[in-house]
Motif scaffolding. Structure first.
Motif, short mmCIF file in Angstrom:
data_model
loop_
_atom_site.label_atom_id
_atom_site.label_comp_id
_atom_site.label_asym_id
_atom_site.label_seq_id
_atom_site.Cartn_x
_atom_site.Cartn_y
_atom_site.Cartn_z
N GLN A 1 -3.95 2.00 -4.83
CA GLN A 1 -3.10 1.93 -3.60
C GLN A 1 -2.60 0.53 -3.68
O GLN A 1 -1.21 0.52 -3.41
CB GLN A 1 -4.11 2.27 -2.29
N ARG B 1 1.62 0.06 -3.78
CA ARG B 1 2.29 -0.64 -2.68
C ARG B 1 3.08 -1.89 -3.38
O ARG B 1 4.43 -1.90 -2.91
CB ARG B 1 1.29 -1.22 -1.77
N ALA C 1 8.93 7.59 -6.85
CA ALA C 1 8.01 8.85 -7.32
C ALA C 1 8.54 9.68 -8.39
O ALA C 1 7.69 9.89 -9.20
CB ALA C 1 7.72 9.89 -6.20
N SER D 1 -0.41 10.15 -8.00
CA SER D 1 -0.37 10.78 -6.78
C SER D 1 -0.73 9.70 -5.70
O SER D 1 -0.50 9.37 -4.79
CB SER D 1 -1.17 12.03 -6.59
N THR D 2 -1.98 8.96 -6.07
CA THR D 2 -2.48 7.87 -5.23
C THR D 2 -1.54 6.71 -5.18
O THR D 2 -1.24 6.22 -3.92
CB THR D 2 -4.00 7.24 -5.86
N VAL E 1 1.79 6.69 -5.43
CA VAL E 1 3.02 7.20 -5.03
C VAL E 1 2.81 7.44 -3.51
O VAL E 1 3.59 6.90 -2.78
CB VAL E 1 3.32 8.60 -5.49
N GLU E 2 1.57 7.92 -3.08
CA GLU E 2 1.18 7.82 -1.62
C GLU E 2 1.33 6.77 -0.96
O GLU E 2 1.68 6.44 0.18
CB GLU E 2 -0.14 8.49 -1.69
N ALA E 3 0.53 5.39 -1.80
CA ALA E 3 0.40 4.40 -1.02
C ALA E 3 1.76 3.74 -0.99
O ALA E 3 2.25 2.91 -0.05
CB ALA E 3 -0.47 3.39 -1.85
N GLU F 1 4.75 5.28 -0.46
CA GLU F 1 5.53 5.73 0.53
C GLU F 1 4.99 5.49 1.74
O GLU F 1 5.93 5.39 2.61
CB GLU F 1 5.17 7.30 0.31
N SER F 2 3.88 4.98 1.88
CA SER F 2 3.25 4.55 3.17
C SER F 2 4.04 3.29 3.56
O SER F 2 4.24 2.70 4.82
CB SER F 2 1.71 4.49 3.10
N SER G 1 7.85 3.99 4.79
CA SER G 1 8.09 4.52 5.99
C SER G 1 7.96 4.13 7.26
O SER G 1 7.35 3.06 7.28
CB SER G 1 7.14 6.01 5.73
#
Length: 137
Positions: free
Chosen positions: A74, A78, A87, A126-127, A129-131, A133-134, A137
């Motif tokens: 994560q 970031r 991504a 995926s971890t 990218v998700e972090a 995107e947080s 956003s």
């Protein structure tokens, strides 16, 4: 697709003696196959190569320490947003990582090893990218 963590460890052990050649090959492969990502990196990659090598070692060392591993990924995700990573870049990085590991693992590389690394990279990307995107956003 599942990851056999013992295959991840043993194949990485086969790659480790090659040291900095591994990260040199990785970046050469990445930029040759995805020249559009080259501007995201510094002109001189020595420090970046060292960070990648350390991150791979930490990843393998923490395969079974989920909390540490997820936290590490994560944080990386970031930070990579700040470097311009999106991504769409992650599949190219994964392809270069797999090609690099295969190149240096020699006889330790099997279809089962590739499946395991592909599964692990799926979690990594995926971890991250998700972090990332947080953050945006």
């Amino acid at each position: 697709m599942t990851a056999d963590l013992s295959l991840i460890r043993s194949s990485f052990a086969a790659v480790q003696p090659h040291g900095t050649q591994v990260t040199e090959y990785f970046y050469d492969h990445l930029f040759a196959n995805n020249p559009q990502v080259r501007p995201l990196f510094a002109a001189h990659l020595d420090e970046q190569r060292d960070r990648l090598w350390a991150a791979l070692g930490a990843l393998v060392a923490n395969l079974e320490n989920t909390e540490t591993l997820i936290g590490m990924l994560q944080n990386l995700g970031r930070r990579h947003v700040g470097y311009g990573a999106v991504a769409e870049h992650y599949p190219a990085v994964g392809a270069s990582l797999i090609a690099t590991l295969q190149h240096f693992a020699g006889d330790a590389w099997t279809p089962a090893v590739e499946e395991s690394w592909t599964a692990v990279y799926g979690v990594i990307s995926s971890t991250m990218v998700e972090a990332g995107e947080s953050v945006s956003s």
